[in-house]
Design a protein around this motif. Sequence first.
Motif, mmCIF file in Angstrom:
data_model
loop_
_atom_site.group_PDB
_atom_site.id
_atom_site.type_symbol
_atom_site.label_atom_id
_atom_site.label_comp_id
_atom_site.label_asym_id
_atom_site.label_seq_id
_atom_site.Cartn_x
_atom_site.Cartn_y
_atom_site.Cartn_z
ATOM 1 N N ARG A 65 -77.761 -14.918 75.572
ATOM 2 C CA ARG A 65 -78.184 -15.726 74.412
ATOM 3 C C ARG A 65 -78.151 -17.206 74.769
ATOM 4 O O ARG A 65 -79.084 -17.958 74.501
ATOM 5 C CB ARG A 65 -77.304 -15.431 73.197
ATOM 6 C CG ARG A 65 -77.620 -16.324 72.008
ATOM 7 C CD ARG A 65 -77.355 -15.654 70.667
ATOM 8 N NE ARG A 65 -76.329 -14.638 70.749
ATOM 9 C CZ ARG A 65 -75.016 -14.858 70.634
ATOM 10 N NH1 ARG A 65 -74.583 -16.084 70.420
ATOM 11 N NH2 ARG A 65 -74.156 -13.870 70.717
ATOM 12 N N LEU A 66 -77.058 -17.622 75.413
ATOM 13 C CA LEU A 66 -76.928 -19.021 75.830
ATOM 14 C C LEU A 66 -78.062 -19.427 76.765
ATOM 15 O O LEU A 66 -78.709 -20.463 76.574
ATOM 16 C CB LEU A 66 -75.575 -19.222 76.521
ATOM 17 C CG LEU A 66 -75.306 -20.597 77.128
ATOM 18 C CD1 LEU A 66 -75.304 -21.667 76.040
ATOM 19 C CD2 LEU A 66 -73.971 -20.619 77.871
ATOM 20 N N LEU A 67 -78.330 -18.595 77.759
ATOM 21 C CA LEU A 67 -79.372 -18.924 78.741
ATOM 22 C C LEU A 67 -80.752 -18.948 78.084
ATOM 23 O O LEU A 67 -81.626 -19.728 78.482
ATOM 24 C CB LEU A 67 -79.344 -17.924 79.898
ATOM 25 C CG LEU A 67 -78.132 -18.038 80.832
ATOM 26 C CD1 LEU A 67 -78.046 -16.848 81.779
ATOM 27 C CD2 LEU A 67 -78.179 -19.342 81.632
ATOM 28 N N MET A 68 -80.935 -18.106 77.085
ATOM 29 C CA MET A 68 -82.217 -18.137 76.367
ATOM 30 C C MET A 68 -82.353 -19.418 75.558
ATOM 31 O O MET A 68 -83.407 -20.049 75.546
ATOM 32 C CB MET A 68 -82.345 -16.896 75.480
ATOM 33 C CG MET A 68 -82.732 -15.655 76.284
ATOM 34 S SD MET A 68 -83.256 -14.295 75.239
ATOM 35 C CE MET A 68 -81.742 -13.956 74.339
ATOM 36 N N GLN A 69 -81.245 -19.804 74.900
ATOM 37 C CA GLN A 69 -81.269 -21.053 74.123
ATOM 38 C C GLN A 69 -81.582 -22.250 75.025
ATOM 39 O O GLN A 69 -82.260 -23.189 74.607
ATOM 40 C CB GLN A 69 -79.923 -21.278 73.432
ATOM 41 C CG GLN A 69 -79.735 -20.430 72.181
ATOM 42 C CD GLN A 69 -78.287 -20.438 71.700
ATOM 43 O OE1 GLN A 69 -77.405 -21.045 72.318
ATOM 44 N NE2 GLN A 69 -78.040 -19.749 70.590
ATOM 45 N N MET A 70 -81.102 -22.190 76.242
ATOM 46 C CA MET A 70 -81.374 -23.277 77.185
ATOM 47 C C MET A 70 -82.791 -23.210 77.739
ATOM 48 O O MET A 70 -83.228 -24.116 78.446
ATOM 49 C CB MET A 70 -80.388 -23.222 78.356
ATOM 50 C CG MET A 70 -78.957 -23.515 77.965
ATOM 51 S SD MET A 70 -77.864 -23.333 79.394
ATOM 52 C CE MET A 70 -78.394 -24.716 80.411
ATOM 53 N N GLY A 71 -83.452 -22.103 77.473
ATOM 54 C CA GLY A 71 -84.844 -21.970 77.934
ATOM 55 C C GLY A 71 -84.966 -21.525 79.385
ATOM 56 O O GLY A 71 -86.046 -21.643 79.970
ATOM 57 N N LEU A 72 -83.864 -21.033 79.973
ATOM 58 C CA LEU A 72 -83.917 -20.667 81.391
ATOM 59 C C LEU A 72 -84.367 -19.222 81.612
ATOM 60 O O LEU A 72 -84.979 -18.907 82.629
ATOM 61 C CB LEU A 72 -82.543 -20.889 82.037
ATOM 62 C CG LEU A 72 -82.169 -22.349 82.261
ATOM 63 C CD1 LEU A 72 -80.721 -22.472 82.704
ATOM 64 C CD2 LEU A 72 -83.085 -22.975 83.307
ATOM 65 N N ILE A 73 -84.031 -18.328 80.686
ATOM 66 C CA ILE A 73 -84.447 -16.927 80.828
ATOM 67 C C ILE A 73 -85.167 -16.471 79.562
ATOM 68 O O ILE A 73 -85.136 -17.164 78.540
ATOM 69 C CB ILE A 73 -83.242 -15.991 81.100
ATOM 70 C CG1 ILE A 73 -82.339 -15.897 79.865
ATOM 71 C CG2 ILE A 73 -82.451 -16.472 82.304
ATOM 72 C CD1 ILE A 73 -81.237 -14.849 80.001
ATOM 73 N N GLU A 74 -85.792 -15.326 79.645
ATOM 74 C CA GLU A 74 -86.457 -14.768 78.463
ATOM 75 C C GLU A 74 -86.218 -13.263 78.410
ATOM 76 O O GLU A 74 -85.971 -12.622 79.430
ATOM 77 C CB GLU A 74 -87.960 -15.068 78.501
ATOM 78 C CG GLU A 74 -88.688 -14.419 79.666
ATOM 79 C CD GLU A 74 -90.113 -14.920 79.830
ATOM 80 O OE1 GLU A 74 -90.592 -15.677 78.969
ATOM 81 O OE2 GLU A 74 -90.745 -14.531 80.846
ATOM 82 N N LYS A 75 -86.282 -12.731 77.180
ATOM 83 C CA LYS A 75 -86.205 -11.298 76.939
ATOM 84 C C LYS A 75 -87.585 -10.697 77.135
ATOM 85 O O LYS A 75 -88.576 -11.256 76.653
ATOM 86 C CB LYS A 75 -85.830 -11.059 75.469
ATOM 87 C CG LYS A 75 -84.415 -10.656 75.209
ATOM 88 C CD LYS A 75 -84.229 -10.383 73.716
ATOM 89 C CE LYS A 75 -82.751 -10.396 73.368
ATOM 90 N NZ LYS A 75 -82.492 -10.395 71.928
#
Lengths: 153, 153
Positions: A65-75
């Motif tokens: 969730r954190l990495l998604m919020q940072m825009g680094l990974i995606e689901k």
Amino acid sequence: MSTPLEQTEIDFIEEMTLKMEETGLPRIACQILSWLMICSPVHQSFSDLIENLEISKASVSNMTRLLMQMGLIEKIRIHGERQIHFQIKNQAWVDLLEIQTQQVFDLMKISQKGIDLLANKDEFNTLRLEEMNKFYSFLSEEMPQLIDRYKNS
Amino acid sequence: MSTPLEQTEIDFIEEMTLKMEETGLPRIACQILSWLMICSPVHQSFSDLIENLEISKASVSNMTRLLMQMGLIEKIRIHGERQIHFQIKNQAWVDLLEIQTQQVFDLMKISQKGIDLLANKDEFNTLRLEEMNKFYSFLSEEMPQLIDRYKNS
DNA sequence: CATTTTGTTTAGTAATTTATAAACAAAATG
DNA sequence: CATTTTGTTTATAAATTACTAAACAAAATG
């Protein structure tokens, strides 16, 4: 159960994790990020991450969730698979710098407030603040241009 | 005993401290740094910092050491005064960015190692790593130039 | 050179953060 | 619609970090 990671992969994860931790990101977030940079396939499921990195389900949930919020990974959803998969986003690192550039802008604004504060007190020792403001004004102007120049190259 | 800080000064310190804490710097280091940006005179003694910021002697000792290591402040001796004084260094913020640029270089190197790792495994999914490497190579080249351009302006 | 002032280090506490297990919720399957 | 699978949230344990008081060391003063 998947095959365990090779030593070369473990070493890469460790090195990149160490470097990324310097930015203040939690260790497990760094491990996930590092593994996603070199895994094949490029996307990994919830349980792939749990097994390969030997971390808890809760950590995967929170740190992805954190990495998604940072825009680094995606689901992503993989056809025919029930589990969520994660992968590194396109241009993740460019986007990251763009977000960090906001900080430069904020520091420019703060230094301007400092200058105004001293002006109101008829205090003339504003050199420190002028220097800071001049530099961050420069960066606020130039960083977006630099990033654009990269994008159009 | 010195006169207590004005509310406008307290507000400035609080705002800049909040922003600087985002970089991972301890709260008290941020407070010292913020106060040194607006205080008059521009240099403050050990006890000035203790009294004005209401922090312990040990904190002043440790956090000024940290800020000096980062190159943001410097020790000076004031003629006739026994106590050490501290002040913001000239071009502190420019120097800071120059140091941070090292991180960009490190990440470029790490992404190259990742590319090599996948090559050794005959794995062709190197797009993530190529993207990262290309961007950080660009920045490793351009950031020093940008800083130089600022210095010569 | 004894006393005071100044600054550092040590040792301990407080607070925060990280990570997990377990409880819970939601969704898919048969 | 009962059961299993998947993922989130909550509560807690573990570890780290921030801060200070007190002990200590060094230097300046008279």
